[in-house]
Design a protein around this motif. Structure first.
Motif, PDB file in Angstrom:
ATOM      1  N   UNK A  19     104.085 -13.658  97.024  1.00  0.00           N
ATOM      2  CA  UNK A  19     104.279 -13.140  95.669  1.00  0.00           C
ATOM      3  C   UNK A  19     103.002 -12.430  95.230  1.00  0.00           C
ATOM      4  N   UNK A  20     103.067 -11.117  95.118  1.00  0.00           N
ATOM      5  CA  UNK A  20     101.888 -10.329  94.742  1.00  0.00           C
ATOM      6  C   UNK A  20     101.659 -10.312  93.235  1.00  0.00           C
ATOM      7  N   UNK A  21     102.737 -10.424  92.452  1.00  0.00           N
ATOM      8  CA  UNK A  21     102.625 -10.441  90.991  1.00  0.00           C
ATOM      9  C   UNK A  21     103.445 -11.605  90.439  1.00  0.00           C
ATOM     10  N   UNK A  22     102.787 -12.515  89.731  1.00  0.00           N
ATOM     11  CA  UNK A  22     103.516 -13.615  89.091  1.00  0.00           C
ATOM     12  C   UNK A  22     104.039 -13.204  87.714  1.00  0.00           C
ATOM     13  N   UNK A  23     103.585 -12.060  87.230  1.00  0.00           N
ATOM     14  CA  UNK A  23     104.084 -11.501  85.969  1.00  0.00           C
ATOM     15  C   UNK A  23     103.891  -9.992  86.008  1.00  0.00           C
ATOM     16  N   UNK A  24     104.651  -9.292  85.182  1.00  0.00           N
ATOM     17  CA  UNK A  24     104.506  -7.835  85.104  1.00  0.00           C
ATOM     18  C   UNK A  24     104.524  -7.410  83.637  1.00  0.00           C
ATOM     19  N   UNK A  25     103.787  -6.346  83.304  1.00  0.00           N
ATOM     20  CA  UNK A  25     103.828  -5.850  81.922  1.00  0.00           C
ATOM     21  C   UNK A  25     105.144  -5.139  81.644  1.00  0.00           C
ATOM     22  N   UNK A  26     105.719  -5.450  80.495  1.00  0.00           N
ATOM     23  CA  UNK A  26     107.002  -4.873  80.096  1.00  0.00           C
ATOM     24  C   UNK A  26     106.896  -4.409  78.648  1.00  0.00           C
TER      25      UNK A  26
END
Length: 225
Positions: free
Chosen positions: A119-126
């Motif tokens: 998992x490269x990103x555990x969160x993303x900007x939205x």
């Protein structure tokens, strides 16, 4: 996202001593700012605030002296041992206003056997309406085989939300799991590069010692018979 209503009190005392007194009263010091207004230092009810902030990007309706204002938690300071809230920074928002927040990625399912999920990103900007911010984004990896990559543009967003990250950013990478022999070889290579000598178990028998032991045991059995 439903609003969580909290009744605040205007704070007139500042400093570490005042903050400690507020926490001893089971309340939370906070500051409310944004939209070009002067910051308002307030005190929030401790238990209700703790429950409200368990939800990611909780939309708060803060009542100050009878006037309600919408706000999002900008920064939350927590005690690492007690897990209590030490201080909260709140940013004012308006209905219909677009805001960009980090939304957690929730991975569901199991990839194909003998694979490794990275998992490269555990969160993303939205970017979303301040009153319709998703609490999490679900991504399924069920049955995915080695070599599969999930990019930001592959993630299904709630209606009305848009990506705040490069669409080609790698979110999840499914690779082939290394065998135990491959891992040991990689470890040995890394140790060799660092000049670390292989560990020798002095208690372990060498092949010659094992053969000698078997021969001695056979001789003893022959003498007894």
């Amino acid at each position: 996202m439903p609003e969580v209503k909290l009744t605040a009190e205007v704070r007139t005392e500042f400093g570490k001593g005042a903050a400690r007194r507020i926490r001893r009263a089971h309340k939370v010091p906070a500051v409310l700012y944004g939209h070009g207004t002067d910051p308002i230092h307030i005190t929030l009810p401790g238990h209700e605030t703790l429950l409200a902030l368990r939800t990611n990007n909780a939309l708060l309706s803060i009542d100050v002296d009878g006037t309600s204002q919408l706000a999002l938690p900008k920064q939350v300071q927590r005690d690492p041992l007690k897990h209590t809230i030490e201080h909260v920074d709140l940013v004012l928002v308006r209905r219909g206003e677009l805001v960009t927040v980090d939304v957690a990625i929730l991975v569901e399912g199991e990839a194909a056997p003998e694979t490794l999920v990275v998992i490269d990103h555990t969160s993303i900007p939205v970017e979303a309406d301040a009153t319709a911010i998703p609490t999490e984004i679900v991504v399924s990896i069920e049955g995915l085989r080695a070599g599969t990559q999930i990019l930001a543009k592959d993630v299904k967003l709630p209606e009305g939300s848009t990506l705040g990250i490069d669409p080609d950013a790698l979110i999840i990478n499914i690779t082939g799991a290394q065998s135990e022999a491959a891992l040991e070889a990689e470890l040995a290579e890394a140790e060799a590069e660092l000049g670390i000598e292989p560990t020798i178990n002095e208690d372990a028998e060498t092949p010659d010692e094992a053969a000698e032991g078997e021969s001695s045991e056979e001789s003893t059995n022959s003498e007894q018979s």
